[in-house]
Design a protein around this motif. Structure first.
Motif, mmCIF file in Angstrom:
data_model
loop_
_atom_site.group_PDB
_atom_site.id
_atom_site.type_symbol
_atom_site.label_atom_id
_atom_site.label_comp_id
_atom_site.label_asym_id
_atom_site.label_seq_id
_atom_site.Cartn_x
_atom_site.Cartn_y
_atom_site.Cartn_z
ATOM 1 N N THR A 59 0.839 -1.186 0.000
ATOM 2 C CA THR A 59 0.000 0.000 0.000
ATOM 3 C C THR A 59 0.878 1.241 0.000
ATOM 4 O OG1 THR A 59 -1.645 -1.204 1.305
ATOM 5 C CG2 THR A 59 -1.858 1.202 1.194
ATOM 6 N N PRO A 60 0.752 2.128 -0.993
ATOM 7 C CA PRO A 60 1.573 3.346 -0.996
ATOM 8 C C PRO A 60 1.417 4.118 0.311
ATOM 9 C CG PRO A 60 0.423 3.105 -3.082
ATOM 10 C CD PRO A 60 -0.139 2.051 -2.160
ATOM 11 N N ASP A 61 2.525 4.582 0.852
ATOM 12 C CA ASP A 61 2.510 5.270 2.132
ATOM 13 C C ASP A 61 3.521 6.406 2.097
ATOM 14 O OD1 ASP A 61 2.189 5.733 5.015
ATOM 15 O OD2 ASP A 61 1.404 3.692 5.094
ATOM 16 N N VAL A 62 3.816 6.953 3.243
ATOM 17 C CA VAL A 62 4.809 8.016 3.377
ATOM 18 C C VAL A 62 5.833 7.583 4.413
ATOM 19 C CG1 VAL A 62 3.207 9.838 2.697
ATOM 20 C CG2 VAL A 62 3.417 9.206 5.120
ATOM 21 N N PRO A 63 7.032 8.159 4.402
ATOM 22 C CA PRO A 63 8.036 7.791 5.408
ATOM 23 C C PRO A 63 7.534 8.101 6.818
ATOM 24 C CG PRO A 63 9.050 9.011 3.604
ATOM 25 C CD PRO A 63 7.577 9.128 3.419
#
Length: 372
Positions: free
Chosen positions: A263-267
């Motif tokens: 699932t695309p996420d953020v740092p």
């Protein structure tokens, strides 16, 4: 202001393996924003070594790492990092094409596969449900002691003189003369080279150094520990040919399960989403008829990929002294020995060592990811 030859950003497997490789040849400082090493991806692995994992472009790195993990230099570790496991990739009747495609993709690679029938699958995995009839065994798959490997690299790095600064955030960097002046939350560091081993934060580090990113993006992966009384104490890693799940035993009546989510996420410090946990369990229940007595633990980690799914090892062609060692996806631990040998040689301007001399390091050059 502190001065060093090389500043490594990131205290996971990537950062410490590079520190252990570079520190015998140069002064090294490693900074890590967290208060402990390996807090993010390196500490959240399902811990297996599988030559096919990551695809044909990654396989040479994994295969070359195998001998170094099975029989490490005694000065590095007195015990091996690989233990018994094996794997079976399973599918339903209409997944036979996926099985053949897998065999074709690795033809000539030296990786051994065996087609197995349902009877053999049932012997390995009692309770396998009726629809699962297609199987491809990968006998070379092994468990990997991820914590032990990270600890060995950390000890080797420190023995060789690496100075480690935890709880230290990379704030900004600029070229100054023939080197870099780096601002951190713990003060200024002057260095000749920056090694970007920051995992999910790799593009952010590049931006803070005045460079464009490589489009290395983090994706969330979920893992659940289940207690299943009917589960054998040991069975192979079971992976869906269609990429929908994998699970492996973790002692009598316990197993680790992932829905193989990306699932695309953020740092960030990610946590598992309840929906992903539910999806994992639903997929698992469609594979075996074991009773789930409890969900004992659940966690998530970030796996960071470049657009072509290959890692980035090498100097950024847009400036001097900025070295990428990032984009290792979910295969950074199993490829760590080969990757560190390649990264160290490239950073020091040396020929590739014999253990990795057959690998085309140009395939991982960061310049391939930079748009003109």
């Amino acid at each position: 202001m502190v001065t060093t030859d090389i500043l490594i950003v990131g205290g996971g497997m990537a950062g410490f393996s590079m520190a252990a490789t570079l520190a015998p040849h140069a002064g090294v400082i490693l900074i890590e924003q967290e208060s402990q090493p390996g807090y993010h991806a390196s500490g959240r692995s399902v811990a297996f070594w599988e030559e096919s994992y990551g695809g044909p472009g990654v396989q040479p790195l994994t295969s070359a790492s195998g001998p170094l993990l099975r029989a490490p230099d005694p000065a590095f570790s007195e015990t091996p990092f690989l233990g018994p496991r094996s794997a079976i990739h399973i599918g339903k009747a209409d997944d036979d094409g996926l099985a053949e495609g897998m065999l074709a993709a690795f033809a000539g690679s030296g990786v051994t596969f065996e087609r197995v029938d349902r009877a053999a699958m049932l012997r390995a995995l009692p309770g396998l449900r009726e629809p699962w009839v297609v199987g491809v065994a990968e006998p070379s798959c092994r468990d990997i002691d991820a914590a032990g490997l990270l600890g060995a690299y950390r000890r080797a790095a420190i023995r060789a003189g690496t100075r480690v600064q935890l709880s230290t955030r990379f704030a900004a960097a600029r070229r100054e003369g023939r080197g870099w002046q780096v601002e951190t939350s713990s003060g200024t560091i002057a260095c000749g080279m920056i090694v970007n081993a920051a995992g999910a934060w790799a593009d952010d580090v590049a931006r803070r150094a005045g460079l464009g990113p490589l489009a290395i993006k983090p994706y969330r992966r979920t893992v659940v520990q289940l207690r299943c009384p009917e589960a054998p104490a040991h069975f192979p890693l079971i992976a869906d040919l269609g990429g929908g799940f994998y699970f492996k035993s973790e002692g009598a009546g316990r197993l680790w399960l992932s829905p193989h989510d990306e699932t695309p996420d953020v740092p960030r410090d990610v946590a598992p989403e309840e929906l992903d946990v539910a999806i994992a369990i639903d997929r698992f229940c469609a594979v075996v008829d074991w009773r789930i007595a409890a969900v004992e633990h659940k966690w998530a980690g970030l796996r960071s990929f470049a657009p072509d799914r290959l890692p980035a090892y090498g100097f950024d062609p847009r400036t001097e002294g900025f070295f990428w060692f990032a984009g290792q996806g979910g295969f950074g631990i199993q490829t760590a020995p080969a990757a560190a040998l390649i990264g160290g040689a490239l950073a020091l301007g040396q020929p590739l060592p014999p253990a990795v001399a057959m690998i085309d390091a140009a395939a991982y050059a960061p310049g391939r990811l930079i748009e003109d």
